[in-house]
Motif scaffolding. Structure first.
Motif, PDB file in Angstrom:
ATOM      1  N   ARG A 178      62.935  47.192  32.432  1.00 35.80           N
ATOM      2  CA  ARG A 178      63.941  46.502  31.554  1.00 35.80           C
ATOM      3  C   ARG A 178      64.455  46.889  31.147  1.00 35.80           C
ATOM      4  O   ARG A 178      66.381  45.674  31.235  1.00 35.80           O
ATOM      5  N   ASN A 179      64.939  47.902  30.278  1.00 39.13           N
ATOM      6  CA  ASN A 179      65.832  48.360  29.953  1.00 39.13           C
ATOM      7  C   ASN A 179      66.489  49.977  30.831  1.00 39.13           C
ATOM      8  O   ASN A 179      65.797  50.703  30.693  1.00 39.13           O
ATOM      9  N   LEU A 180      67.604  49.754  31.171  1.00 43.33           N
ATOM     10  CA  LEU A 180      68.070  50.823  31.941  1.00 43.33           C
ATOM     11  C   LEU A 180      69.420  51.234  31.986  1.00 43.33           C
ATOM     12  O   LEU A 180      70.090  51.020  32.245  1.00 43.33           O
ATOM     13  N   PHE A 181      69.515  52.923  31.267  1.00 43.29           N
ATOM     14  CA  PHE A 181      70.447  53.391  31.556  1.00 43.29           C
ATOM     15  C   PHE A 181      70.169  54.564  32.476  1.00 43.29           C
ATOM     16  O   PHE A 181      69.510  55.573  32.038  1.00 43.29           O
ATOM     17  N   ILE A 182      71.895  54.770  32.862  1.00 38.04           N
ATOM     18  CA  ILE A 182      72.246  55.404  34.366  1.00 38.04           C
ATOM     19  C   ILE A 182      73.621  55.483  33.636  1.00 38.04           C
ATOM     20  O   ILE A 182      74.656  55.412  33.717  1.00 38.04           O
ATOM     21  N   THR A 183      73.715  56.697  32.631  1.00 35.53           N
ATOM     22  CA  THR A 183      74.542  56.913  31.468  1.00 35.53           C
ATOM     23  C   THR A 183      76.044  58.581  31.415  1.00 35.53           C
ATOM     24  O   THR A 183      74.591  59.217  31.899  1.00 35.53           O
TER      25      THR A 183
END
Length: 367
Positions: free
Chosen positions: A53-58
């Motif tokens: 649900r929470n996707l962080f690609i940073t």
């Protein structure tokens, strides 16, 4: 045996969970979160778990994103792609994210934004963060087209701060009828015009602080008045408190309930007015009229002074003529006598030429 079987099943499930997590990423099924932070990724990783649900690609090196990047991620509601040096967003890139509500593309270098780049099924997107995201101020043209074509009718918040924008295209937000928060702070906007805020009937917050607004003309004031429900922030702008600031200062006094930082707004120029409250600048009305009257008086005084100077020069000229009256009279008489002699000579030659007898006498005498 039963305990051993349970352990085997548990290990198998645990192994499947770890196996489904992309390399160089961290996954948490309990938190429904996947993080791929500062892993030097060149593209969006494959194999992201369906529970995410929470996707962080940073903090990676991803240059382009397209529709193939997020297939099968129906549950993602929050997607952060900040600080990836993304320069191109293709149309329908996020169309497969049916539950997407928050999209963060801040701190990128968007140079090419395709017309339907932000289209999401069911218009689920609520917040779009494009702070420090545009490659240069000219990218706003692509962005304006995308905002019109991307079906963002349910968007609530849009952040365009820190993008160096010097202008906003006409009707850029006209298709964002549900927008409630608009961040335009820390840009280089010098004016508000061209129906910039047309269609923002639901807007509740507008941040125009830290721009390059020196005043707010009548057109800009009409634009702000078209947002009756919005609370405004106008601080840290280089307001120039000359006579042209009067309408804005008067409007500001009438609109203190809407301008949250009205009491903190001060003049930046000229030096004599620096740090003067903008609310007090409305009293410049009388001063400006006096200034105008003073200008007219100065102009009249200049005309009078010029007349005196010309009159004085004329008197000097006449005085010089008076002192040289005898010499002038002699020169005039000499000129008159010379003219008379020339005239008499011409008259004599005319009489000779017109009388044949006198012509013959003159001929005999010459012989």
């Amino acid at each position: 045996m039963l305990g051993l079987a349970q352990r085997v099943v548990f290990c198998a499930l645990l192994g499947s969970v770890y196996a489904s997590c992309p390399q160089r990423c961290e996954c948490s099924e309990a938190a429904h979160t996947v993080k791929c932070v500062s892993r030097d990724l060149r593209s969006v990783p494959t194999g992201i778990p369906g529970y995410t649900r929470n996707l962080f690609i940073t903090g990676n090196q991803i240059r382009r994103i397209g529709p193939e990047c997020f297939k099968g991620l129906d549950n993602v509601t929050n997607l952060s792609l900040s600080n990836n040096r993304i320069s191109e967003v293709e149309s329908h890139t996020f169309a497969g994210l049916r539950s997407l509500r928050s999209l963060d593309l801040s701190n990128n270098q968007l140079a090419v934004v395709h017309p339907e780049a932000f289209t999401v099924q069911n218009q689920s997107l609520r917040d779009l963060n494009l702070s420090r995201a545009l490659y240069n101020h000219s990218s706003v043209t692509d962005l304006a087209t995308s905002l019109r074509w991307s079906s963002l009718g349910m968007l609530r918040g849009l952040d365009l701060s820190h993008n160096g924008l010097i202008y906003l295209p006409s009707h850029i937000f006209s298709h964002l009828g549900s927008l409630q928060r608009l961040q335009l702070s820390n840009n280089s906007l010098v004016a508000i015009h061209n129906s910039t805020f047309s269609g923002l009937d639901a807007l509740l917050e507008l941040d125009l602080s830290l721009n390059s607004l020196k005043t707010m003309g009548e057109e800009g004031l009409r634009e702000l008045d078209s947002l009756p429900r919005a609370h405004l922030l106008l601080g840290e702008n280089p307001f120039t408190c000359t006579c042209g600031i009067e309408p804005f200062a008067l409007w500001l006094n009438r609109s203190q309930g809407r301008v949250s930082d009205a009491r903190g707004l001060v003049c930046a120029f000229p030096a004599s007015m620096r740090n003067t409250s903008m609310l007090a600048a409305g009293t410049l009305t009388l001063g400006c009229h006096r200034s105008g009257a003073g200008a007219d008086l100065a102009l009249q005084t200049s005309y009078v002074f010029l007349g005196i100077v010309l009159g004085f020069v004329g008197l000097i000229f006449l005085f010089v003529l008076y002192l040289n009256r005898k010499g002038i009279k002699k020169r005039i008489n000499d000129l008159r006598d010379a003219c008379r002699e020339v005239w008499e000579g011409y008259h004599y030659r005319f009489e000779i030429d017109s009388d044949p007898r006198l012509s013959q006498v003159c001929t005999s005498a010459d012989a």
